[in-house]
Design a protein around this motif. Structure first.
Motif, PDB file in Angstrom:
ATOM      1  N   UNK A   1       1.015  -1.068  -0.185  1.00 39.12           N
ATOM      2  CA  UNK A   1      -0.052  -0.242   0.598  1.00 39.12           C
ATOM      3  C   UNK A   1       0.492   1.255   0.037  1.00 39.12           C
ATOM      4  N   UNK A   2       2.052   1.091   1.274  1.00 37.79           N
ATOM      5  CA  UNK A   2       2.117   2.486   0.924  1.00 37.79           C
ATOM      6  C   UNK A   2       3.298   2.669  -0.937  1.00 37.79           C
ATOM      7  N   UNK A   3       3.392   2.280  -1.219  1.00 37.60           N
ATOM      8  CA  UNK A   3       4.286   2.215  -2.471  1.00 37.60           C
ATOM      9  C   UNK A   3       3.981   1.810  -3.658  1.00 37.60           C
ATOM     10  N   UNK A   4       2.260   1.950  -3.426  1.00 36.55           N
ATOM     11  CA  UNK A   4       1.472   1.380  -4.940  1.00 36.55           C
ATOM     12  C   UNK A   4       1.273   2.087  -5.930  1.00 36.55           C
ATOM     13  N   UNK A   5       2.074   3.255  -6.258  1.00 39.07           N
ATOM     14  CA  UNK A   5       1.794   4.086  -7.201  1.00 39.07           C
ATOM     15  C   UNK A   5       2.821   3.725  -7.603  1.00 39.07           C
ATOM     16  N   UNK A   6       4.044   3.349  -7.248  1.00 39.91           N
ATOM     17  CA  UNK A   6       5.608   2.861  -8.075  1.00 39.91           C
ATOM     18  C   UNK A   6       5.243   1.219  -8.076  1.00 39.91           C
TER      19      UNK A   6
ATOM     20  N   UNK B   1      13.900   3.763 -11.606  1.00 37.28           N
ATOM     21  CA  UNK B   1      12.931   4.725 -11.907  1.00 37.28           C
ATOM     22  C   UNK B   1      12.562   5.755 -10.924  1.00 37.28           C
ATOM     23  N   UNK B   2      12.091   4.577 -10.250  1.00 40.27           N
ATOM     24  CA  UNK B   2      11.579   5.656  -8.276  1.00 40.27           C
ATOM     25  C   UNK B   2      12.413   6.238  -7.860  1.00 40.27           C
ATOM     26  N   UNK B   3      13.957   5.762  -8.873  1.00 44.35           N
ATOM     27  CA  UNK B   3      15.168   7.222  -7.598  1.00 44.35           C
ATOM     28  C   UNK B   3      15.537   7.692  -8.567  1.00 44.35           C
ATOM     29  N   UNK B   4      15.228   8.083  -9.995  1.00 45.20           N
ATOM     30  CA  UNK B   4      15.483   8.877 -10.740  1.00 45.20           C
ATOM     31  C   UNK B   4      14.850  10.325 -10.738  1.00 45.20           C
ATOM     32  N   UNK B   5      15.351  10.662  -9.907  1.00 44.41           N
ATOM     33  CA  UNK B   5      15.385  12.107  -9.645  1.00 44.41           C
ATOM     34  C   UNK B   5      17.047  12.405  -9.091  1.00 44.41           C
ATOM     35  N   UNK B   6      16.271  14.353  -9.327  1.00 43.42           N
ATOM     36  CA  UNK B   6      17.507  15.099  -8.832  1.00 43.42           C
ATOM     37  C   UNK B   6      17.182  15.580  -8.130  1.00 43.42           C
ATOM     38  N   UNK B   7      17.847  16.359  -7.283  1.00 43.74           N
ATOM     39  CA  UNK B   7      17.449  17.240  -5.648  1.00 43.74           C
ATOM     40  C   UNK B   7      17.220  18.628  -6.524  1.00 43.74           C
ATOM     41  N   UNK B   8      18.498  19.135  -7.200  1.00 42.77           N
ATOM     42  CA  UNK B   8      18.783  20.697  -7.670  1.00 42.77           C
ATOM     43  C   UNK B   8      17.742  20.767  -9.097  1.00 42.77           C
ATOM     44  N   UNK B   9      17.053  19.714  -9.455  1.00 37.41           N
ATOM     45  CA  UNK B   9      16.073  19.721 -10.421  1.00 37.41           C
ATOM     46  C   UNK B   9      14.503  19.886  -9.698  1.00 37.41           C
ATOM     47  N   UNK B  10      14.644  18.526  -8.674  1.00 34.46           N
ATOM     48  CA  UNK B  10      13.423  17.978  -8.076  1.00 34.46           C
ATOM     49  C   UNK B  10      12.970  18.441  -6.838  1.00 34.46           C
ATOM     50  N   UNK B  11      13.705  19.006  -6.504  1.00 33.51           N
ATOM     51  CA  UNK B  11      13.112  19.342  -4.398  1.00 33.51           C
ATOM     52  C   UNK B  11      12.145  21.386  -5.362  1.00 33.51           C
ATOM     53  N   UNK B  12      11.338  20.870  -4.651  1.00 34.79           N
ATOM     54  CA  UNK B  12      10.115  21.243  -4.918  1.00 34.79           C
ATOM     55  C   UNK B  12       9.529  22.392  -4.059  1.00 34.79           C
ATOM     56  N   UNK B  13       9.799  22.114  -2.628  1.00 39.01           N
ATOM     57  CA  UNK B  13       9.753  23.374  -1.496  1.00 39.01           C
ATOM     58  C   UNK B  13      10.058  22.278  -0.836  1.00 39.01           C
TER      59      UNK B  13
ATOM     60  N   UNK C   1       9.895  15.891  -5.999  1.00 40.18           N
ATOM     61  CA  UNK C   1       8.922  14.822  -7.677  1.00 40.18           C
ATOM     62  C   UNK C   1       9.889  14.336  -7.496  1.00 40.18           C
ATOM     63  N   UNK C   2       8.887  12.448  -7.837  1.00 36.21           N
ATOM     64  CA  UNK C   2       9.482  11.586  -8.382  1.00 36.21           C
ATOM     65  C   UNK C   2       8.783  11.774  -9.567  1.00 36.21           C
ATOM     66  N   UNK C   3      10.302  12.016 -11.094  1.00 37.19           N
ATOM     67  CA  UNK C   3       9.050  12.058 -12.597  1.00 37.19           C
ATOM     68  C   UNK C   3       9.251  11.249 -12.921  1.00 37.19           C
ATOM     69  N   UNK C   4       9.386   9.210 -12.419  1.00 36.16           N
ATOM     70  CA  UNK C   4       9.035   8.515 -13.295  1.00 36.16           C
ATOM     71  C   UNK C   4       7.830   7.749 -12.716  1.00 36.16           C
ATOM     72  N   UNK C   5       7.505   8.684 -11.881  1.00 36.25           N
ATOM     73  CA  UNK C   5       5.856   7.733 -10.318  1.00 36.25           C
ATOM     74  C   UNK C   5       5.351   7.884 -11.849  1.00 36.25           C
ATOM     75  N   UNK C   6       4.313   7.427 -12.398  1.00 32.89           N
ATOM     76  CA  UNK C   6       2.518   7.469 -13.221  1.00 32.89           C
ATOM     77  C   UNK C   6       2.269   9.100 -11.983  1.00 32.89           C
TER      78      UNK C   6
ATOM     79  N   UNK D   1       3.772  12.607  -9.428  1.00 33.36           N
ATOM     80  CA  UNK D   1       4.340  11.730  -7.082  1.00 33.36           C
ATOM     81  C   UNK D   1       4.661  12.743  -6.953  1.00 33.36           C
ATOM     82  N   UNK D   2       5.398  12.523  -5.733  1.00 36.87           N
ATOM     83  CA  UNK D   2       6.330  13.463  -4.668  1.00 36.87           C
ATOM     84  C   UNK D   2       6.809  12.713  -2.927  1.00 36.87           C
TER      85      UNK D   2
END
Length: 139
Positions: free
Chosen positions: A29-34, A41-53, A70-75, A86-87
């Protein structure tokens, strides 16, 4: 400081497999979106680009930093008639008087909803939508 913890955050997310059968339902349930994407793919984020707040606050034991990543590869899912990425919300601790070498990833916020009369969580959601505000959490 959050950027310094990107490797640890990646490692934490790739440990999403349950450690025992009792944890299986919670993790599903916790990771159902991924559920349909790989750990890579889940960890395919870059803090400098995907840190939104970011939020920060001093405590007697250092500074607590909260980040919404932001987790760009999460549907995407539809929320209120519009699509949402997804965030995850993370908590970082910076102890006092040591510079930045001891900054550590502390935790990932999981929405547990309401609790039943036995104290069990209604649900477990690690991946949030964009309308969930970044607020202080202790977990």
């Amino acid at each position: 400081m959050i950027m310094m913890c990107q490797g640890t955050i990646h490692t934490t997310f790739t440990s999403r497999a349950p450690v025992d059968t009792d944890s299986l339902l919670m993790f599903d349930r916790m990771w159902s979106r991924a559920g349909t994407i790989s750990d890579k793919d889940l960890t395919n984020f870059n803090i400098s680009e995907d840190l939104v707040s970011v939020r920060a606050g001093p405590t007697t034991y250092g500074v607590i930093l909260l980040g919404k990543i932001r987790l760009p590869k999460v549907p995407k899912i539809t929320v209120g008639g519009r699509e949402s990425d997804g965030f995850v919300h993370v908590r970082i601790h910076d102890p006092p008087n040591r510079g930045t070498e001891d900054v550590t990833f502390h935790s990932l916020w999981t929405d547990e909803g309401k609790r039943d009369e036995n104290g069990r969580a209604e649900h477990y959601i690690a991946i949030q939508t964009d309308d969930v505000p970044l607020e202080f959490f202790n977990e």
